[in-house]
Write a protein that holds these residues in place. Structure first.
Motif, PDB file in Angstrom:
ATOM      1  N   ALA A 140       0.831  -1.207   0.000  1.00 37.48           N
ATOM      2  CA  ALA A 140       0.000   0.000   0.000  1.00 37.48           C
ATOM      3  C   ALA A 140       0.865   1.257   0.000  1.00 37.48           C
ATOM      4  O   ALA A 140       0.534   2.251  -0.670  1.00 37.48           O
ATOM      5  CB  ALA A 140      -0.936  -0.003   1.201  1.00 37.48           C
ATOM      6  N   TRP A 141       1.972   1.228   0.736  1.00 38.30           N
ATOM      7  CA  TRP A 141       2.856   2.408   0.746  1.00 38.30           C
ATOM      8  C   TRP A 141       3.472   2.614  -0.638  1.00 38.30           C
ATOM      9  O   TRP A 141       3.560   3.741  -1.125  1.00 38.30           O
ATOM     10  CB  TRP A 141       3.947   2.260   1.798  1.00 38.30           C
ATOM     11  N   TYR A 142       3.899   1.530  -1.275  1.00 41.09           N
ATOM     12  CA  TYR A 142       4.435   1.635  -2.625  1.00 41.09           C
ATOM     13  C   TYR A 142       3.372   2.179  -3.577  1.00 41.09           C
ATOM     14  O   TYR A 142       3.654   3.036  -4.426  1.00 41.09           O
ATOM     15  CB  TYR A 142       4.899   0.258  -3.113  1.00 41.09           C
ATOM     16  N   ALA A 143       2.134   1.677  -3.445  1.00 43.74           N
ATOM     17  CA  ALA A 143       1.046   2.126  -4.312  1.00 43.74           C
ATOM     18  C   ALA A 143       0.735   3.603  -4.083  1.00 43.74           C
ATOM     19  O   ALA A 143       0.456   4.344  -5.039  1.00 43.74           O
ATOM     20  CB  ALA A 143      -0.201   1.279  -4.068  1.00 43.74           C
ATOM     21  N   LYS A 144       0.806   4.036  -2.817  1.00 44.04           N
ATOM     22  CA  LYS A 144       0.591   5.461  -2.513  1.00 44.04           C
ATOM     23  C   LYS A 144       1.623   6.321  -3.238  1.00 44.04           C
ATOM     24  O   LYS A 144       1.290   7.363  -3.838  1.00 44.04           O
ATOM     25  CB  LYS A 144       0.682   5.672  -0.999  1.00 44.04           C
ATOM     26  N   ASN A 145       2.874   5.896  -3.219  1.00 47.32           N
ATOM     27  CA  ASN A 145       3.922   6.661  -3.905  1.00 47.32           C
ATOM     28  C   ASN A 145       3.726   6.650  -5.419  1.00 47.32           C
ATOM     29  O   ASN A 145       4.026   7.638  -6.106  1.00 47.32           O
ATOM     30  CB  ASN A 145       5.300   6.100  -3.549  1.00 47.32           C
ATOM     31  N   LEU A 146       3.205   5.536  -5.949  1.00 43.49           N
ATOM     32  CA  LEU A 146       2.919   5.489  -7.383  1.00 43.49           C
ATOM     33  C   LEU A 146       1.809   6.470  -7.740  1.00 43.49           C
ATOM     34  O   LEU A 146       1.903   7.203  -8.735  1.00 43.49           O
ATOM     35  CB  LEU A 146       2.511   4.066  -7.775  1.00 43.49           C
ATOM     36  N   PHE A 147       0.775   6.513  -6.927  1.00 48.28           N
ATOM     37  CA  PHE A 147      -0.367   7.390  -7.192  1.00 48.28           C
ATOM     38  C   PHE A 147       0.006   8.866  -7.047  1.00 48.28           C
ATOM     39  O   PHE A 147      -0.380   9.698  -7.875  1.00 48.28           O
ATOM     40  CB  PHE A 147      -1.505   7.039  -6.235  1.00 48.28           C
ATOM     41  N   LEU A 148       0.771   9.195  -6.010  1.00 44.78           N
ATOM     42  CA  LEU A 148       1.084  10.602  -5.740  1.00 44.78           C
ATOM     43  C   LEU A 148       2.315  11.115  -6.484  1.00 44.78           C
ATOM     44  O   LEU A 148       2.382  12.292  -6.850  1.00 44.78           O
ATOM     45  CB  LEU A 148       1.300  10.808  -4.235  1.00 44.78           C
ATOM     46  N   PHE A 149       3.291  10.207  -6.706  1.00 41.82           N
ATOM     47  CA  PHE A 149       4.576  10.685  -7.238  1.00 41.82           C
ATOM     48  C   PHE A 149       5.069   9.900  -8.450  1.00 41.82           C
ATOM     49  O   PHE A 149       6.167  10.146  -8.940  1.00 41.82           O
ATOM     50  CB  PHE A 149       5.646  10.636  -6.134  1.00 41.82           C
ATOM     51  N   GLY A 150       4.278   8.948  -8.908  1.00 42.79           N
ATOM     52  CA  GLY A 150       4.632   8.230 -10.123  1.00 42.79           C
ATOM     53  C   GLY A 150       5.759   7.233  -9.969  1.00 42.79           C
ATOM     54  O   GLY A 150       6.422   6.885 -10.950  1.00 42.79           O
ATOM     55  N   SER A 151       5.978   6.751  -8.749  1.00 41.42           N
ATOM     56  CA  SER A 151       7.070   5.813  -8.513  1.00 41.42           C
ATOM     57  C   SER A 151       6.613   4.709  -7.567  1.00 41.42           C
ATOM     58  O   SER A 151       6.299   4.979  -6.409  1.00 41.42           O
ATOM     59  CB  SER A 151       8.275   6.549  -7.910  1.00 41.42           C
ATOM     60  N   PHE A 152       6.582   3.461  -8.063  1.00 47.29           N
ATOM     61  CA  PHE A 152       6.196   2.324  -7.231  1.00 47.29           C
ATOM     62  C   PHE A 152       7.423   1.863  -6.452  1.00 47.29           C
ATOM     63  O   PHE A 152       8.091   0.883  -6.794  1.00 47.29           O
ATOM     64  CB  PHE A 152       5.643   1.193  -8.097  1.00 47.29           C
ATOM     65  N   ALA A 153       7.722   2.588  -5.406  1.00 48.81           N
ATOM     66  CA  ALA A 153       8.929   2.331  -4.611  1.00 48.81           C
ATOM     67  C   ALA A 153       8.759   2.986  -3.250  1.00 48.81           C
ATOM     68  O   ALA A 153       7.861   3.804  -3.043  1.00 48.81           O
ATOM     69  CB  ALA A 153      10.163   2.885  -5.311  1.00 48.81           C
ATOM     70  N   ALA A 154       9.643   2.631  -2.323  1.00 52.42           N
ATOM     71  CA  ALA A 154       9.603   3.231  -0.987  1.00 52.42           C
ATOM     72  C   ALA A 154      10.411   4.509  -0.929  1.00 52.42           C
ATOM     73  O   ALA A 154      10.254   5.299  -0.008  1.00 52.42           O
ATOM     74  CB  ALA A 154      10.125   2.241   0.048  1.00 52.42           C
ATOM     75  N   SER A 155      11.308   4.699  -1.893  1.00 55.25           N
ATOM     76  CA  SER A 155      12.153   5.899  -1.916  1.00 55.25           C
ATOM     77  C   SER A 155      12.257   6.419  -3.334  1.00 55.25           C
ATOM     78  O   SER A 155      12.367   5.637  -4.293  1.00 55.25           O
ATOM     79  CB  SER A 155      13.553   5.579  -1.383  1.00 55.25           C
TER      80      SER A 155
END
Length: 476
Positions: free
Chosen positions: A215-230
């Motif tokens: 879910a954290w990775y997905a949040k970053n993909l949705f908000l910042f276009g990156s499926f990653a933790a950093s």
């Protein structure tokens, strides 16, 4: 009664070793460093942690969220200079010592052998220095040891809570440090499934931790276009490719002329936005301080600004191009990363006010096989001088990797606990070593510290087995 006292004696020895060593180090001048949240790249602005915690953590893309979230919670009730941070790390250290001892027992070490290894690790200069630095390095080392113990208890008892504890611990690693990727987490689930065939219970204990990380990775993909933790992977990889200190400026200039690299106005990845003037446009403010401010309230650079994800993607493309056209130079930097990886982890420029430099020097010589120290000149880490390498560390890492693989291959099928725990430890050692040395350069010896307790216990097991076999040969 005597037997009961004898059974507790090793644990008491570990506890006393920890307590006495801390008193002696403090007497020698040891001080706790709680400055990292003010200046380290990995932390959200302390003012925002205090006043806008949930918003700032939610919009954090540069780092996984957990350590910042814990720090922010502490800031709600304590000042950044409070002694609570030192006390928490001290308590963590004592628990660490005992869990390290108990894990040794679970692996089959003799009680006094496990106690000696645990005490040795806990009184070492590097351990004490990281225990007194408010950063995630020390908690990561603790969680790795605790997770191995929890895995053993889960497989032995099939207790739901031990299973949930194990998967929660390894998920917390992913939510503290991006090097523990979601891929690693999935691989560990698959590894445990190989030894534990009650897949329904395995799903019950692993699903929620796995979903939280995903879910954290997905949040970053949705908000910042990156499926990653950093969002820093490109900037980190630049350290070991085109911005490596081992790559000359003429080489970079030639690659720019060939169109293989972008014309960067600076030769370092983590620089203020203004120093990249003209390279990329600065995104419009979003009304969220953790994304908008160029500088934190402490005057440190805010690398969570929305400018940096795009910069990192650009650097990632250039790093991949560099590896493609100059793999020779990439491998030179990787080689240097491995050399630094086996330098003493106390030779680290952010460990200040060392209380016992002479002890540290002798410790490195005797136990690490390292005969040269940085002595305050941290440029020495770039030298290829073998005197800076801890050769006993190299021997230990190679030996435990071979030993761990051997245990997995030749496992006793009637015992799933021991080989499963060894497999988890060995896989993590191999994965982490490759990831940190192929993807970054500079702090490699700090990275290695987190694995040292796992390597120490496996090496202790190897030595114990060798000695037992020697005794059998002498007394058939």
């Amino acid at each position: 009664m005597k037997k009961k006292l004898a059974a507790f004696a090793p644990a008491v020895f570990v506890t006393l070793s920890f307590a006495i060593s801390r008193l002696l180090y403090i007497r020698a001048g040891l001080r706790f460093d709680n400055a990292p949240p003010r200046y380290y790249y990995q932390f959200i602005d302390p003012l925002l942690l205090k006043t806008r915690l949930l918003e700032s953590v939610w919009y954090l893309h540069s780092q996984p969220p957990l350590f910042n979230f814990i720090t922010g919670l502490l800031y709600q009730g304590f000042s950044p200079q409070s002694k609570i941070f030192q006390y928490l790390f001290l308590i963590l250290g004592l628990i660490f010592a005992l869990i390290l001892y108990w894990l040794g027992l679970r692996l089959g070490l003799k009680p006094w052998g496990s106690a000696l290894l645990a005490a040795w690790f806990m009184v070492s200069p590097a351990t004490v220095l990281y225990e007194n630095l408010y950063f995630y390095t020390y908690p990561i080392a603790f969680i790795l040891v605790f997770s191995a113990l929890a895995l053993g208890r889960f497989l032995e008892s099939e207790n739901f809570w031990w299973g949930l504890a194990f998967f929660s611990l390894i998920a917390s690693l992913c939510l503290i440090w991006a090097v523990f990727h979601l891929i690693w987490l999935v691989a560990v689930v698959a590894l445990v499934a190989f030894y534990y065939r009650n897949w329904r219970k395995l799903a019950a204990v692993s699903l929620v931790p796995l979903l939280l990380v995903t879910a954290w990775y997905a949040k970053n993909l949705f908000l910042f276009g990156s499926f990653a933790a950093s969002s820093w992977v490109g900037m980190n990889l630049s350290h070991v490719t085109f911005l490596s200190p081992l790559v000359s400026q003429p080489v970079r200039d030639e690659l720019v002329r060939q169109g293989q690299l972008s014309p960067y106005p600076v030769t370092e990845a983590f620089r203020p936005i203004e120093e990249y003037d003209g390279l990329l446009s600065i995104p419009a403010p979003r009304g969220i301080p953790v994304l908008d401010e160029h500088l934190k309230s402490t005057e440190a650079v805010n690398f969570n600004h929305t400018f940096y994800p795009e910069l990192s993607k650009m650097m990632l493309g250039d790093a991949i191009n560099f590896i493609r056209v100059r793999p020779d130079l990439y491998l030179v930097s990787v080689k240097q990363g491995f050399l630094i990886y086996f330098h003493s982890s106390s030779d680290y420029l952010l460990l200040k006010d060392k209380p016992a430099p002479e002890l540290e020097s002798w410790w490195d010589r005797i136990f690490h096989g390292q005969f040269s120290g940085y002595d305050g000149d941290y440029g020495n880490r770039w030298k290829s001088d073998p005197g800076y390498v801890g050769w006993w560390l190299v021997v230990a890492f190679v030996a435990v990797t071979i030993y761990g693989i051997k245990v997995v291959i030749t496992r006793n099928r009637s015992d799933r606990v021991f080989p499963a725990v060894v497999a988890f430890m060995t896989f993590t050692i191999i994965y982490f070593t490759l990831m940190t040395n192929f993807l970054d350069l500079g702090e490699n010896n700090r990275f290695r510290f987190t694995l040292d307790p796992l390597v120490l216990l496996l090496f202790g097991m190897l030595l114990q087995n060798v000695m037992l076999k020697g005794q059998v040969r002498r007394h058939p």
